[in-house]
Design a protein around this motif. Structure first.
Motif, PDB file in Angstrom:
ATOM      1  N   TYR A 133       0.840  -1.191   0.000  1.00  0.00           N
ATOM      2  CA  TYR A 133       0.000   0.000   0.000  1.00  0.00           C
ATOM      3  C   TYR A 133       0.876   1.242   0.000  1.00  0.00           C
ATOM      4  O   TYR A 133       1.975   1.243   0.541  1.00  0.00           O
ATOM      5  CB  TYR A 133      -0.895   0.024   1.250  1.00  0.00           C
ATOM      6  CG  TYR A 133      -1.981  -1.010   1.227  1.00  0.00           C
ATOM      7  CD1 TYR A 133      -3.283  -0.667   0.893  1.00  0.00           C
ATOM      8  CD2 TYR A 133      -1.701  -2.344   1.528  1.00  0.00           C
ATOM      9  CE1 TYR A 133      -4.284  -1.622   0.871  1.00  0.00           C
ATOM     10  CE2 TYR A 133      -2.695  -3.301   1.504  1.00  0.00           C
ATOM     11  CZ  TYR A 133      -3.989  -2.941   1.175  1.00  0.00           C
ATOM     12  OH  TYR A 133      -4.973  -3.893   1.141  1.00  0.00           O
TER      13      TYR A 133
ATOM     14  N   GLU B 292     -17.409   9.842   0.343  1.00  0.00           N
ATOM     15  CA  GLU B 292     -17.418   8.388   0.494  1.00  0.00           C
ATOM     16  C   GLU B 292     -17.216   8.003   1.952  1.00  0.00           C
ATOM     17  O   GLU B 292     -16.332   8.526   2.615  1.00  0.00           O
ATOM     18  CB  GLU B 292     -16.313   7.753  -0.359  1.00  0.00           C
ATOM     19  CG  GLU B 292     -16.527   7.936  -1.847  1.00  0.00           C
ATOM     20  CD  GLU B 292     -15.483   7.195  -2.668  1.00  0.00           C
ATOM     21  OE1 GLU B 292     -15.029   6.121  -2.237  1.00  0.00           O
ATOM     22  OE2 GLU B 292     -15.112   7.709  -3.735  1.00  0.00           O
TER      23      GLU B 292
ATOM     24  N   ARG C 109     -15.998   5.481   4.719  1.00  0.00           N
ATOM     25  CA  ARG C 109     -14.961   4.437   4.812  1.00  0.00           C
ATOM     26  C   ARG C 109     -14.812   3.976   6.255  1.00  0.00           C
ATOM     27  O   ARG C 109     -15.061   4.732   7.187  1.00  0.00           O
ATOM     28  CB  ARG C 109     -13.614   4.995   4.363  1.00  0.00           C
ATOM     29  CG  ARG C 109     -13.627   5.657   3.035  1.00  0.00           C
ATOM     30  CD  ARG C 109     -13.057   4.776   2.025  1.00  0.00           C
ATOM     31  NE  ARG C 109     -12.968   5.482   0.754  1.00  0.00           N
ATOM     32  CZ  ARG C 109     -12.755   4.870  -0.367  1.00  0.00           C
ATOM     33  NH1 ARG C 109     -12.594   3.584  -0.386  1.00  0.00           N
ATOM     34  NH2 ARG C 109     -12.691   5.545  -1.488  1.00  0.00           N
TER      35      ARG C 109
ATOM     36  N   LYS D 163      -8.195   3.034   0.680  1.00  0.00           N
ATOM     37  CA  LYS D 163      -8.810   3.152  -0.644  1.00  0.00           C
ATOM     38  C   LYS D 163      -8.214   2.042  -1.508  1.00  0.00           C
ATOM     39  O   LYS D 163      -6.995   1.870  -1.543  1.00  0.00           O
ATOM     40  CB  LYS D 163      -8.503   4.503  -1.285  1.00  0.00           C
ATOM     41  CG  LYS D 163      -9.275   5.630  -0.694  1.00  0.00           C
ATOM     42  CD  LYS D 163      -9.200   6.953  -1.447  1.00  0.00           C
ATOM     43  CE  LYS D 163      -8.019   7.238  -2.275  1.00  0.00           C
ATOM     44  NZ  LYS D 163      -7.943   8.618  -2.777  1.00  0.00           N
ATOM     45  N   GLU D 164      -9.078   1.313  -2.168  1.00  0.00           N
ATOM     46  CA  GLU D 164      -8.609   0.242  -3.049  1.00  0.00           C
ATOM     47  C   GLU D 164      -7.888   0.849  -4.250  1.00  0.00           C
ATOM     48  O   GLU D 164      -8.216   1.936  -4.702  1.00  0.00           O
ATOM     49  CB  GLU D 164      -9.774  -0.614  -3.544  1.00  0.00           C
ATOM     50  CG  GLU D 164     -10.776  -1.064  -2.501  1.00  0.00           C
ATOM     51  CD  GLU D 164     -10.175  -1.641  -1.238  1.00  0.00           C
ATOM     52  OE1 GLU D 164      -9.099  -2.248  -1.306  1.00  0.00           O
ATOM     53  OE2 GLU D 164     -10.777  -1.470  -0.180  1.00  0.00           O
ATOM     54  N   SER D 165      -6.959   0.105  -4.798  1.00  0.00           N
ATOM     55  CA  SER D 165      -6.215   0.559  -5.965  1.00  0.00           C
ATOM     56  C   SER D 165      -7.067   0.400  -7.219  1.00  0.00           C
ATOM     57  O   SER D 165      -7.751  -0.599  -7.392  1.00  0.00           O
ATOM     58  CB  SER D 165      -4.931  -0.254  -6.119  1.00  0.00           C
ATOM     59  OG  SER D 165      -4.247   0.152  -7.283  1.00  0.00           O
ATOM     60  N   ARG D 166      -6.990   1.387  -8.070  1.00  0.00           N
ATOM     61  CA  ARG D 166      -7.701   1.306  -9.354  1.00  0.00           C
ATOM     62  C   ARG D 166      -6.736   1.088 -10.504  1.00  0.00           C
ATOM     63  O   ARG D 166      -7.120   0.616 -11.555  1.00  0.00           O
ATOM     64  CB  ARG D 166      -8.509   2.577  -9.570  1.00  0.00           C
ATOM     65  CG  ARG D 166      -9.645   2.698  -8.588  1.00  0.00           C
ATOM     66  CD  ARG D 166     -10.646   3.731  -9.029  1.00  0.00           C
ATOM     67  NE  ARG D 166     -11.777   3.688  -8.112  1.00  0.00           N
ATOM     68  CZ  ARG D 166     -12.213   4.707  -7.419  1.00  0.00           C
ATOM     69  NH1 ARG D 166     -11.633   5.870  -7.549  1.00  0.00           N
ATOM     70  NH2 ARG D 166     -13.241   4.594  -6.617  1.00  0.00           N
ATOM     71  N   ASP D 167      -5.469   1.439 -10.287  1.00  0.00           N
ATOM     72  CA  ASP D 167      -4.504   1.361 -11.384  1.00  0.00           C
ATOM     73  C   ASP D 167      -3.551   0.172 -11.281  1.00  0.00           C
ATOM     74  O   ASP D 167      -2.721  -0.029 -12.135  1.00  0.00           O
ATOM     75  CB  ASP D 167      -3.695   2.650 -11.476  1.00  0.00           C
ATOM     76  CG  ASP D 167      -2.917   2.949 -10.206  1.00  0.00           C
ATOM     77  OD1 ASP D 167      -2.763   2.059  -9.343  1.00  0.00           O
ATOM     78  OD2 ASP D 167      -2.454   4.088 -10.078  1.00  0.00           O
ATOM     79  N   LYS D 168      -3.672  -0.596 -10.201  1.00  0.00           N
ATOM     80  CA  LYS D 168      -2.860  -1.803  -9.984  1.00  0.00           C
ATOM     81  C   LYS D 168      -1.367  -1.511  -9.832  1.00  0.00           C
ATOM     82  O   LYS D 168      -0.540  -2.398  -9.941  1.00  0.00           O
ATOM     83  CB  LYS D 168      -3.075  -2.847 -11.103  1.00  0.00           C
ATOM     84  CG  LYS D 168      -4.517  -3.265 -11.260  1.00  0.00           C
ATOM     85  CD  LYS D 168      -5.033  -3.888  -9.999  1.00  0.00           C
ATOM     86  CE  LYS D 168      -6.494  -4.305 -10.189  1.00  0.00           C
ATOM     87  NZ  LYS D 168      -7.195  -4.522  -8.967  1.00  0.00           N
ATOM     88  N   LYS D 169      -1.000  -0.240  -9.581  1.00  0.00           N
ATOM     89  CA  LYS D 169       0.394   0.086  -9.313  1.00  0.00           C
ATOM     90  C   LYS D 169       0.753  -0.192  -7.865  1.00  0.00           C
ATOM     91  O   LYS D 169       1.907  -0.201  -7.494  1.00  0.00           O
ATOM     92  CB  LYS D 169       0.686   1.546  -9.658  1.00  0.00           C
ATOM     93  CG  LYS D 169       0.637   1.816 -11.144  1.00  0.00           C
ATOM     94  CD  LYS D 169       0.977   3.253 -11.441  1.00  0.00           C
ATOM     95  CE  LYS D 169       0.894   3.497 -12.937  1.00  0.00           C
ATOM     96  NZ  LYS D 169       1.160   4.886 -13.275  1.00  0.00           N
TER      97      LYS D 169
ATOM     98  N   GLY E 132      -3.221  -0.512  -2.827  1.00  0.00           N
ATOM     99  CA  GLY E 132      -4.197   0.513  -2.492  1.00  0.00           C
ATOM    100  C   GLY E 132      -3.505   1.656  -1.777  1.00  0.00           C
ATOM    101  O   GLY E 132      -2.278   1.746  -1.762  1.00  0.00           O
TER     102      GLY E 132
END
Length: 117
Positions: A15, A72, A74, A92-98, A101
């Motif tokens: 993370y 949001e 959380r 926050k979850e990752s959206r870009d997979k880099k 999260g």
């Protein structure tokens, strides 16, 4: 060439840590000045397993159990450090997979906060 600090790299399954307030940033600086070793341990925990429940880490209860940020809701987590210091954060979850999260630091308390006494 002038010397500059090398930022710590993170693996994709780790993370990333971000501040969400000036209070969190100030508290982090204060802990860094007074409890460096504990803060390094906290960094390792937060970048690898920020939702691992233990006697030192859990989701807060009652009115403090959630936080709303940018519209949001959380889950609000707490990590306890040496001497009663606390780090409050949400994920926050990752959206870009880099990365796995983002651990969003809400508050960093240098001692046990009154809200949870």
């Amino acid at each position: 060439m002038s010397a500059s600090q090398v930022p710590r790299p993170t693996k994709r399954q780790e993370y990333v840590i971000e501040f969400t307030s000036r209070n969190a940033e100030k508290g982090w600086r204060d802990l860094r000045a007074t409890q460096l070793n504990s803060l390094v341990d906290a960094w390792e925990f937060l970048t690898r397993t920020p939702m691992a429940r233990s006697e030192k880490c859990d989701q807060l209860k009652g009115d403090l159990a959630t936080v709303t940020h940018n519209g949001e809701v959380r889950a609000r987590w707490q990590l306890e450090l040496t001497g009663g210091a606390r780090i409050w954060y949400y994920i926050k979850e990752s959206r870009d997979k880099k990365s796995a999260g983002i651990v969003c630091l809400i508050d960093v308390h240098t001692r046990h906060p009154n809200q949870t006494k």
